[in-house]
Scaffold this active site. Sequence first.
Site, short mmCIF file in Angstrom:
data_model
loop_
_atom_site.label_atom_id
_atom_site.label_comp_id
_atom_site.label_asym_id
_atom_site.label_seq_id
_atom_site.Cartn_x
_atom_site.Cartn_y
_atom_site.Cartn_z
N SER A 89 45.77 45.15 36.99
CA SER A 89 46.10 44.03 36.11
C SER A 89 46.36 44.54 34.71
CB SER A 89 44.93 43.04 36.07
OG SER A 89 45.12 42.06 35.08
N TYR B 42 35.91 41.18 34.39
CA TYR B 42 37.21 41.24 35.08
C TYR B 42 38.03 42.41 34.54
CZ TYR B 42 41.82 39.89 36.79
OH TYR B 42 43.06 39.90 37.40
#
Length: 300
Positions: free
Chosen positions: A148, A161
Amino acid sequence: MRLPYSGPVADKRGRVVLVTGAGSGIGRAIALRQAAAGDIVIATDIDSASAEQTAKLAEGTCHARTLDVRDPQQWEAITDAVSAEFGVPDILVNNAGIALGGAFLDQSPQDWEKVMAINVYGVVHGSRIVGKKMVERGRPGHIVVIASGAAWTPNRVAPSYSASKAAALMIAESLRTELAPKNIGVSAVCPGVTRTHLAVNATLVGEDNAAIEQVRTNFADVQSRYSFASPDMVARAVERAIRFNLAIVPVNFDATLAWLLHRLSPGLMRWVCSIPTMTLAENVARVAADRVPASIAFRR
């Protein structure tokens, strides 16, 4: 003879492709695109019904299987079963992942363990078990890790995250150096904000239950309306990564900007990322959801 700059399995036909988290979003888009390209796709998900739906939607060969990526025994079982029925996977796409929002000091050890179990150890288990099968087979292969743009953005909104995606990125880079002599490519594909159900399914901490549900609804609305990328855009990036054996592939505008800023000025990146807080993010999401016309969006 392989063309210069092409991946180890770029020219192979009828490849066996195992995709995790293929029941929706990016994973489903990858499975559908690879099946349409003539590959034999194994669409896995912890939700069996979602995986089955992906298989039904595919225009090509796509088989649904249930897999909890946190469980190495399930990885062993599905890898053996796929290898026996279709052959050792030529391509593994580690896509399964979850999001968890909240300030660092509000996140419990259990919150961190939950994120790491899927986003990090899911990648570890799959890459180790399937990668070992690829090496033992002695033929070319490719492993893709869906990381990501959050891997490059230290922040106060979703630190666990971002940490998990930074770990996934480094796993891919490390594995690439190890498997290159075995003619097995490894790529990290790094999307920015993408129109998926990530926000809908995210865990949020630091609020009461009623507030959490409203915040999640607002985040999901903003994600669906203002994301720069669609799942299929990420699926096309996966195709490029496999075709050209690319090490790192930022997918869309925000991920590319994060990658550049992280490389050029880490200090500036930290300063920029220090501005948003959970309270600010919640307020912006609420205003966008309540006051901005639904017709205004980056892309439908």
